[in-house]
Write an enzyme that holds these catalytic residues in place. Structure first.
Site, PDB file in Angstrom:
ATOM      1  NE  ARG A 147     -66.345  -6.885 -51.305  1.00 47.17           N
ATOM      2  CZ  ARG A 147     -65.489  -8.050 -51.188  1.00 47.17           C
ATOM      3  NH1 ARG A 147     -66.344  -9.136 -50.971  1.00 47.17           N
ATOM      4  NH2 ARG A 147     -64.211  -8.079 -51.304  1.00 47.17           N
ATOM      5  CE1 TYR A 159     -64.026 -10.333 -48.396  1.00 40.81           C
ATOM      6  CE2 TYR A 159     -62.489 -11.947 -49.248  1.00 40.81           C
ATOM      7  CZ  TYR A 159     -63.516 -11.224 -49.162  1.00 40.81           C
ATOM      8  OH  TYR A 159     -64.275 -11.139 -50.397  1.00 40.81           O
ATOM      9  CG  ASP A 220     -68.305 -10.749 -47.848  1.00 45.02           C
ATOM     10  OD1 ASP A 220     -67.875 -11.210 -48.742  1.00 45.02           O
ATOM     11  OD2 ASP A 220     -68.609 -11.359 -46.898  1.00 45.02           O
ATOM     12  CG  HIS A 222     -65.084 -13.486 -46.026  1.00 41.41           C
ATOM     13  ND1 HIS A 222     -64.374 -14.588 -45.954  1.00 41.41           N
ATOM     14  CD2 HIS A 222     -65.690 -13.365 -47.569  1.00 41.41           C
ATOM     15  CE1 HIS A 222     -63.992 -14.964 -47.023  1.00 41.41           C
ATOM     16  NE2 HIS A 222     -64.829 -14.573 -47.927  1.00 41.41           N
ATOM     17  CD  GLU A 246     -70.750 -11.403 -49.837  1.00 40.45           C
ATOM     18  OE1 GLU A 246     -70.348 -12.402 -50.104  1.00 40.45           O
ATOM     19  OE2 GLU A 246     -70.831 -10.318 -50.195  1.00 40.45           O
ATOM     20  CD  GLU A 272     -68.812 -15.879 -50.679  1.00 36.63           C
ATOM     21  OE1 GLU A 272     -67.606 -16.194 -50.312  1.00 36.63           O
ATOM     22  OE2 GLU A 272     -69.265 -14.697 -51.374  1.00 36.63           O
ATOM     23  NE  ARG A 293     -72.606 -12.715 -52.207  1.00 39.33           N
ATOM     24  CZ  ARG A 293     -71.561 -12.439 -53.123  1.00 39.33           C
ATOM     25  NH1 ARG A 293     -72.330 -12.014 -54.338  1.00 39.33           N
ATOM     26  NH2 ARG A 293     -70.380 -12.677 -53.308  1.00 39.33           N
ATOM     27  CD  GLU A 349     -68.561 -10.844 -55.636  1.00 36.64           C
ATOM     28  OE1 GLU A 349     -67.389 -10.624 -55.298  1.00 36.64           O
ATOM     29  OE2 GLU A 349     -69.101 -11.754 -55.283  1.00 36.64           O
ATOM     30  CD1 TRP A 412     -58.982 -15.700 -44.294  1.00 37.74           C
ATOM     31  CD2 TRP A 412     -60.323 -16.513 -45.937  1.00 37.74           C
ATOM     32  NE1 TRP A 412     -58.776 -14.984 -45.129  1.00 37.74           N
ATOM     33  CE2 TRP A 412     -59.254 -15.445 -46.240  1.00 37.74           C
ATOM     34  CE3 TRP A 412     -61.341 -16.895 -46.773  1.00 37.74           C
ATOM     35  CZ2 TRP A 412     -59.620 -15.000 -47.510  1.00 37.74           C
ATOM     36  CZ3 TRP A 412     -61.452 -16.530 -48.014  1.00 37.74           C
ATOM     37  CH2 TRP A 412     -60.645 -15.440 -48.334  1.00 37.74           C
TER      38      TRP A 412
END
Ligand code: CS2
Ligand code: MG
Length: 412
Positions: A147, A159, A220, A222, A246, A272, A293, A349, A412
């Site tokens: 990643r 991030y 990601d 995020h 992601e 996630e 995820r 992951e 975030w």
């Protein structure tokens, strides 16, 4: 066999972990991860004050019944706290049942569907040279998929970009990237999506130039883009053949992914921060994602996540289980057993925990040539050293939050 004791163990060997520890009348001990980063004590109270009294005297073999009892009798369903608490009970019961059966949990879940689990690691850098070093470092550690997270010119902290590059909690340094920071208030970070969208495609062009076309690369987003910004990024990254993009946009708005899908073929991974199958209904039935995820720890345990993955399998959607450092070694072990057994496994992951954590949680999984395997001990294959855990009391920590350049609070 009955559950005789139920304890909630909180420890902080570098970061906070919450573990449910069930002991049966014939001395078996089952473990379940209930760690919810930055809100740990909410799950501790949910378990200690509401769930533990309901477990004493129960038959641990009745996993589905216990799951339904905890989900339906609570009346107030779903949500991260409830589903992390139910997950901890569920995984501890699966651990007990597999130990009682004298087999590793994946055997109880239907046996191995592969020899090992492809895993990806987190490479990051504030600039290209630092990023290239981090990718090389992860390749040397045996990772076969990477990643990529990068700094963005003009932004202070972004991030996924590690302050230091090595996993070492013995010297007090906190992993290669641990987003939650100890303290009384969350850290504020700045964000500018247009600057990020201008910068990222060039980074992937450079990474492909340096490391070639084959290495699976993940990124990601995020949760920071609007659907049209995510569509734009997905399209701009197509030449670099990402394994996945992601959390490209906040997925509470599931139909927002229709716009992303309309504009790009970059594979999408989401989930996630989801907690139940209901969070996936539109995304799965409309083929709007390619990877689920969810982590066992945040989605009601093995019992519920397996149902989500079975649902996703009908749409050729694969697993991509969440596995950062805030998923404890117990949660990670549960993910590996489930991942080995299911057919529609995609990738796992894998952020490495630190030395202190590995002393608190004794683990038997293996990491060989870029593949993870849960090991063949009965149960999950993890034991919790309660005395060692006792050395590291809970320390309040918060995840950061974002403000845009005009001061607006942002994802975030
Ligand atoms: C991230 C996580 O690993 C990931 O994909 O999204 O690091 C996430 O930020 C943390 O788990 C939050 O606690
Ligand atoms: Mg993520």
């Amino acid at each position: 066999m009955i559950i005789e004791q139920a304890e909630v163990v909180v420890t902080s060997p570098g970061r906070n972990f919450v573990t449910l520890r069930l002991t049966t009348d014939d001395g078996l001990v089952g473990l379940g991860d209930a760690t919810l980063n930055g809100r740990e004590l909410a799950v501790v109270s949910y378990l200690r004050d509401h769930v533990v009294p309901l477990l004493i005297g129960r038959d641990p073999h009745r996993i589905e019944d216990t799951w339904q009892f905890l989900y339906r009798s609570a009346y107030w369903r779903r949500g991260p706290v409830t589903m992390a608490a139910i997950a901890a009970v569920d995984v501890a019961l699966w651990d007990l049942k597999a130990q009682a059966a004298g087999m590793p949990l994946y055997q109880l879940l239907g046996g191995a569907s592969r020899t090992g689990l492809l895993a990806y690691g987190h490479a990051s850098g504030r600039d290209l040279p630092e990023l290239f070093d981090s990718i090389r470092d992860h390749l040397e550690q045996g990772y076969r998929a990477i990643r990529v997270q990068t700094g963005v010119p003009g932004l202070n902290a972004v991030y996924g970009v590690a302050a230091n590059q090595r996993a070492d909690d013995t010297a007090g340094a906190r992993y290669d990237y641990e987003p939650a920071s100890r303290g009384a208030f969350p850290q504020e970070e700045d964000w500018d999506t247009r600057a990020y969208l201008r910068h990222l495609p060039g980074v992937f062009e450079a990474v492909r130039g340096e490391f070639g076309p084959e290495l699976p690369l993940l990124h990601d987003g995020h949760h920071r883009m609007t659907p049209i910004q995510a569509a734009k990024l997905g399209k701009a990254l197509e030449p670099y053949d990402l394994f996945w993009l992601e959390d490209c946009t906040p997925a509470e708005n599931q139909q927002g992914l229709r716009l992303v899908r309309q504009h790009t073929t970059t594979p999408l991974a989401i989930g996630e921060i989801f907690n139940t199958v209901y969070d996936y209904q539109t995304l799965v039935t409309e083929q709007l994602i390619d990877y689920v995820r969810s982590a066992v720890t945040h989605t009601g345990g093995i019992t519920h996540l397996r149902k989500i993955l079975d649902f996703a399998a009908q749409y050729q959607i694969k697993s991509g289980m969440h596995g950062p450092t805030d998923i404890s070694p117990v949660g990670m072990a549960a993910a590996l057993h489930l991942g080995l057994a299911i057919h529609n496994f995609g990738i796992q992951e894998y952020m490495k925990h630190g030395t202190r954590t590995d002393e608190v949680f004794r683990q038997t999984f293996t990491w060989t040539d870029g593949l993870l395997h849960p090991g063949d001990q009965p149960g999950l294959g993890v034991t919790l050293d309660v005395d060692e855990a006792g050395k590291y009391p809970y320390e309040r920590a918060y995840l950061p939050y974002n403000r845009l350049t005009d001061g607006t609070v942002h994802d975030w």
